[in-house]
Structures are given as structure tokens and as C-alpha cells.
Design a protein around this motif. Structure first.
Motif, PDB file in Angstrom:
ATOM      1  N   LEU A 111      30.936  53.350  39.696  1.00 57.03           N
ATOM      2  CA  LEU A 111      31.261  54.721  40.084  1.00 57.03           C
ATOM      3  C   LEU A 111      31.272  54.891  41.595  1.00 57.03           C
ATOM      4  O   LEU A 111      32.172  55.527  42.153  1.00 57.03           O
ATOM      5  N   TYR A 112      30.279  54.315  42.278  1.00 55.78           N
ATOM      6  CA  TYR A 112      30.102  54.543  43.708  1.00 55.78           C
ATOM      7  C   TYR A 112      30.687  53.385  44.522  1.00 55.78           C
ATOM      8  O   TYR A 112      30.287  52.233  44.351  1.00 55.78           O
ATOM      9  N   PHE A 113      31.613  53.728  45.386  1.00 48.17           N
ATOM     10  CA  PHE A 113      32.365  52.732  46.147  1.00 48.17           C
ATOM     11  C   PHE A 113      31.463  51.715  46.856  1.00 48.17           C
ATOM     12  O   PHE A 113      31.745  50.503  46.784  1.00 48.17           O
ATOM     13  N   PRO A 114      30.407  52.141  47.566  1.00 51.85           N
ATOM     14  CA  PRO A 114      29.584  51.129  48.251  1.00 51.85           C
ATOM     15  C   PRO A 114      28.954  50.118  47.301  1.00 51.85           C
ATOM     16  O   PRO A 114      28.643  48.999  47.713  1.00 51.85           O
ATOM     17  N   ASN A 115      28.776  50.489  46.031  1.00 50.53           N
ATOM     18  CA  ASN A 115      28.156  49.571  45.070  1.00 50.53           C
ATOM     19  C   ASN A 115      29.083  48.439  44.655  1.00 50.53           C
ATOM     20  O   ASN A 115      28.622  47.338  44.323  1.00 50.53           O
ATOM     21  N   TYR A 116      30.394  48.714  44.624  1.00 42.87           N
ATOM     22  CA  TYR A 116      31.301  47.696  44.085  1.00 42.87           C
ATOM     23  C   TYR A 116      32.282  47.129  45.101  1.00 42.87           C
ATOM     24  O   TYR A 116      33.021  46.189  44.773  1.00 42.87           O
ATOM     25  N   VAL A 117      32.290  47.643  46.321  1.00 43.30           N
ATOM     26  CA  VAL A 117      33.328  47.216  47.260  1.00 43.30           C
ATOM     27  C   VAL A 117      33.303  45.711  47.505  1.00 43.30           C
ATOM     28  O   VAL A 117      34.368  45.076  47.648  1.00 43.30           O
ATOM     29  N   ASP A 118      32.122  45.106  47.534  1.00 40.36           N
ATOM     30  CA  ASP A 118      32.066  43.657  47.772  1.00 40.36           C
ATOM     31  C   ASP A 118      32.710  42.868  46.634  1.00 40.36           C
ATOM     32  O   ASP A 118      33.165  41.734  46.843  1.00 40.36           O
ATOM     33  N   GLU A 251      35.368  39.544  35.280  1.00 43.68           N
ATOM     34  CA  GLU A 251      34.055  38.962  35.550  1.00 43.68           C
ATOM     35  C   GLU A 251      33.050  39.987  36.052  1.00 43.68           C
ATOM     36  O   GLU A 251      31.860  39.682  36.197  1.00 43.68           O
ATOM     37  N   ILE A 252      33.486  41.201  36.343  1.00 46.51           N
ATOM     38  CA  ILE A 252      32.569  42.228  36.835  1.00 46.51           C
ATOM     39  C   ILE A 252      31.552  42.561  35.749  1.00 46.51           C
ATOM     40  O   ILE A 252      31.894  42.726  34.579  1.00 46.51           O
ATOM     41  N   ASP A 253      30.304  42.657  36.146  1.00 44.11           N
ATOM     42  CA  ASP A 253      29.199  42.788  35.191  1.00 44.11           C
ATOM     43  C   ASP A 253      29.021  44.242  34.761  1.00 44.11           C
ATOM     44  O   ASP A 253      28.044  44.911  35.097  1.00 44.11           O
ATOM     45  N   SER A 254      30.014  44.727  34.029  1.00 43.84           N
ATOM     46  CA  SER A 254      29.961  46.075  33.480  1.00 43.84           C
ATOM     47  C   SER A 254      30.642  46.051  32.127  1.00 43.84           C
ATOM     48  O   SER A 254      31.738  45.498  31.991  1.00 43.84           O
ATOM     49  N   LEU A 255      30.019  46.644  31.125  1.00 46.91           N
ATOM     50  CA  LEU A 255      30.580  46.615  29.782  1.00 46.91           C
ATOM     51  C   LEU A 255      31.897  47.386  29.694  1.00 46.91           C
ATOM     52  O   LEU A 255      32.834  46.965  29.023  1.00 46.91           O
ATOM     53  N   PHE A 256      31.989  48.513  30.416  1.00 46.70           N
ATOM     54  CA  PHE A 256      33.108  49.430  30.236  1.00 46.70           C
ATOM     55  C   PHE A 256      33.454  50.059  31.580  1.00 46.70           C
ATOM     56  O   PHE A 256      32.693  50.857  32.116  1.00 46.70           O
ATOM     57  N   PHE A 257      34.594  49.650  32.136  1.00 45.84           N
ATOM     58  CA  PHE A 257      35.013  50.207  33.417  1.00 45.84           C
ATOM     59  C   PHE A 257      36.531  50.172  33.513  1.00 45.84           C
ATOM     60  O   PHE A 257      37.215  49.556  32.681  1.00 45.84           O
ATOM     61  N   THR A 258      37.047  50.855  34.513  1.00 42.49           N
ATOM     62  CA  THR A 258      38.479  50.832  34.780  1.00 42.49           C
ATOM     63  C   THR A 258      38.724  50.382  36.209  1.00 42.49           C
ATOM     64  O   THR A 258      37.840  50.480  37.071  1.00 42.49           O
ATOM     65  N   ALA A 259      39.929  49.894  36.442  1.00 38.13           N
ATOM     66  CA  ALA A 259      40.372  49.521  37.782  1.00 38.13           C
ATOM     67  C   ALA A 259      41.747  50.121  38.015  1.00 38.13           C
ATOM     68  O   ALA A 259      42.624  50.024  37.149  1.00 38.13           O
ATOM     69  N   ASP A 260      41.925  50.738  39.159  1.00 41.33           N
ATOM     70  CA  ASP A 260      43.228  51.260  39.547  1.00 41.33           C
ATOM     71  C   ASP A 260      43.851  50.314  40.556  1.00 41.33           C
ATOM     72  O   ASP A 260      43.221  49.960  41.570  1.00 41.33           O
ATOM     73  N   ILE A 261      45.066  49.892  40.272  1.00 38.33           N
ATOM     74  CA  ILE A 261      45.794  48.986  41.161  1.00 38.33           C
ATOM     75  C   ILE A 261      47.103  49.653  41.555  1.00 38.33           C
ATOM     76  O   ILE A 261      47.583  50.568  40.878  1.00 38.33           O
ATOM     77  N   ALA A 262      47.684  49.205  42.662  1.00 39.18           N
ATOM     78  CA  ALA A 262      48.898  49.855  43.152  1.00 39.18           C
ATOM     79  C   ALA A 262      49.817  48.839  43.814  1.00 39.18           C
ATOM     80  O   ALA A 262      49.373  47.844  44.399  1.00 39.18           O
TER      81      ALA A 262
END
Length: 301
Positions: A111-118, A251-262
Motif C-alpha cells: 500500500l505504502y510507496f516507501p515500503n515497496y519501492v525497492d 516473487e513479491i512476498d504478498s498473497l494478494f496485490f496488484t501492479a499498475d504498469i504503463a
């Protein structure tokens, strides 16, 4: 909560019920939750409804109309909650002897950008996050190529006010744009600013009702390490993206998430952002059954 590895050790995965939540008052923003409830019903998934503002005000009270079922596991599917609000919901559910499938820590990860940006740094625009202080944000912006810059809070942008609260076109506009962003997000402004290198996104030949340009974006939905659904973000058919380029997201360690690509104007593709799956809107061209079929299969392998 028990993570999936623990469930595998004991030889079982929990059946998942869906907790749908939206504001009780009519909203300008349209969601897909009614269609999703039909999909859940089609695949014989149990679900219940509650009001988002009730969760925010008193999570325990928000669940009172739902029969308790000790041992039950819930998947939250609704409008966005802050991390502390989601944690309160988790606590209220646990007091009933039940479990929320996605933990507050896992929820906050995507959810929070600083948590996943790396996790996406090599595949997205150069970015920096700061606190709420504008002087701090301006100093941090000097480390990012630009202007122009794209700005958002730690969770969301204010794309509905494009470009005034999103795009810093010149150094002189920095403070005004950031203040417009903070004003547009209001009491849902999250934690601080994110300043991003401006990416030249490829436009679609359509605009929204306000005349705002729409870009060639796609939403990818991941469940249990698998890409289970994807569709254009907007209600416009466009060629599918090169999904193989984004295989690393599984490979991201989350059971349920989305990614937006462009897609960019040069034809290349980038990740824009991640989000928790429970609070991600399904695009209009995505069939909810593509997601709920996988949840049902996960319940009954």
C-alpha cells in the motif's frame, strides 16, 4: 495471522470468506463490488457486507451484524483503509475468534510507496519519498531528474486534478503543486510526499469526462504468487503488454496485490505502482470471475 507456509506445515489452507466494504452514502466513484459479489456467489464463496465508515469509526461495531464463526478466515475486499484502520479491523476480527487473511504488515507492504519501492526500483521511475514538510520535499526533489516531476502522497496521487495537483512543470510550481495535492487528498493525505521522475506515458485516443488525458495503463492482479488476471486500466481495448517483462512481480512476498504498469511514448513499459489487492479496484474490462475462480480454487484445491 498464520502465513501460508504455516498452513502448509499443518496440511491445510483456510477456506476464505469475503468481507465487502464500501461507503454507505452514494459516491461519485464507481466500484465493481456488486459484480464481484455475483462472481463470489457463482463460485459458492461466502461473503458479507459492511460500511467502510463504520470500520473507520468502530471496527468492532461494524461487524456486529455479521454472525460470529470462530475459526473463520476473512479476505477484506473494499475501499481503501489506512494502515491503522486496517489494523483495527484485524483486531476486531480476532476478538471474534476469526482471522483476516492478509495481515496489517502485508497490507502495508504493497500500500505504502516507501515500503515497496525497492522491490520495483529497477523497473520504475526514479523516486524519493519524504515527510509532510514542503522544504524537506523540495530538498529531496533535487535528487530526482526534473522538473517536470510527478508528485503523490505515500499511497495515492490526485489524478482527478490533472495536472495541477500531480505534475510539477517547473521549479517555481513545486510548492503550489504539492499544496494542491495535499488539499485534493484532504484528510486522506497519507504520511508525506513522493517525488517521481516524470515518465512520458503513451496517451490513449480518449479522455475522461473532465477532459483529462488517459494513458495506456494496465492493472495486473496477483494471487498467491500467480498472475491471475490483467486488463487495461481504462475502458478502452489496447494491445496487451509484454507480461513476460514483469514476471519478477510474482516473487513479491504478498498473497494478494496488484501492479499498475504503463506504456511510454517510446514503446517501453514501466511499473507505476503497487497496491494491496483487497483495496484495488478491478478495471472495467476485467471479468471479476477471473479473480474469484482462483480464490475458490485456493479454497478447494
Amino acid at each position: 495471522m498464520c502465513d501460508e507456509k504455516t498452513w502448509l506445515l499443518v496440511g491445510t489452507l483456510p477456506d476464505v470468506d469475503i468481507l465487502f466494504a464500501r461507503p454507505s452514502a452514494p459516491q461519485a466513484q464507481v466500484d465493481s463490488l456488486d459484480l464481484e459479489a455475483h462472481a463470489a456467489d457463482e463460485f459458492e464463496l461466502t461473503f458479507a457486507w459492511t460500511a467502510m465508515e463504520a470500520i473507520v469509526d468502530d471496527a468492532e461495531e461494524a461487524l456486529r451484524h455479521i454472525d460470529e464463526d470462530p475459526g473463520r478466515t476473512w479476505l477484506y475486499r473494499g475501499w481503501m483503509l489506512r494502515e491503522d484502520e486496517y489494523a483495527s479491523l484485524t483486531e476486531a476480527i480476532e476478538q471474534r475468534g476469526e482471522t483476516l487473511l492478509v495481515s496489517p504488515e502485508e497490507y502495508a507492504l504493497t500500500l505504502y510507496f516507501p515500503n515497496y519501492v525497492d522491490l520495483i526500483a529497477a523497473h520504475t521511475a526514479k523516486s524519493v519519498s519524504t515527510g509532510n514538510d514542503l522544504d524537506e520535499a523540495w530538498e529531496a526533489a533535487q535528487t530526482v531528474p526534473g522538473p517536470p516531476w510527478f508528485v503523490k502522497d505515500h499511497v495515492k496521487s490526485a489524478k482527478e486534478d490533472w495536472p495541477g495537483a500531480c505534475v510539477v512543470s517547473s521549479a517555481e510550481d513545486f510548492r503550489a503543486t504539492c499544496e494542491a495535492l495535499r488539499s485534493a487528498r484532504g484528510d486522506r493525505f497519507e504520511r508525506g510526499f513522493v517525488i517521481r521522475e516524470f515518465l512520458p506515458l503513451a496517451s490513449l485516443p480518449i479522455r475522461d469526462e473532465s477532459g483529462r488525458p488517459l494513458f495506456d495503463e494496465h492493472r495486473l492482479v496477483y494471487w498467491d504468487g500467480e498472475l491471475v488476471a490483467h486488463a487495461p486500466y481504462h475502458d478502452y481495448e489496447s494491445p496487451p503488454p509484454p507480461l513476460e517483462r514483469f514476471a519478477f512481480l510474482a516473487e513479491i512476498d504478498s498473497l494478494f496485490f496488484t501492479a499498475d504498469i504503463a506504456r511510454l511514448t517510446d514503446g517501453t513499459w514501466r511499473v507505476l505502482e503497487l497496491n494491496d489487492g483487497g483495496v484495488s479496484t478491478l478495471p472495467p474490462l476485467m471479468d471479476p470471475r477471473d479473480l474469484y475462480r482462483h480464490i475458490a480454487d485456493w479454497n478447494r484445491p
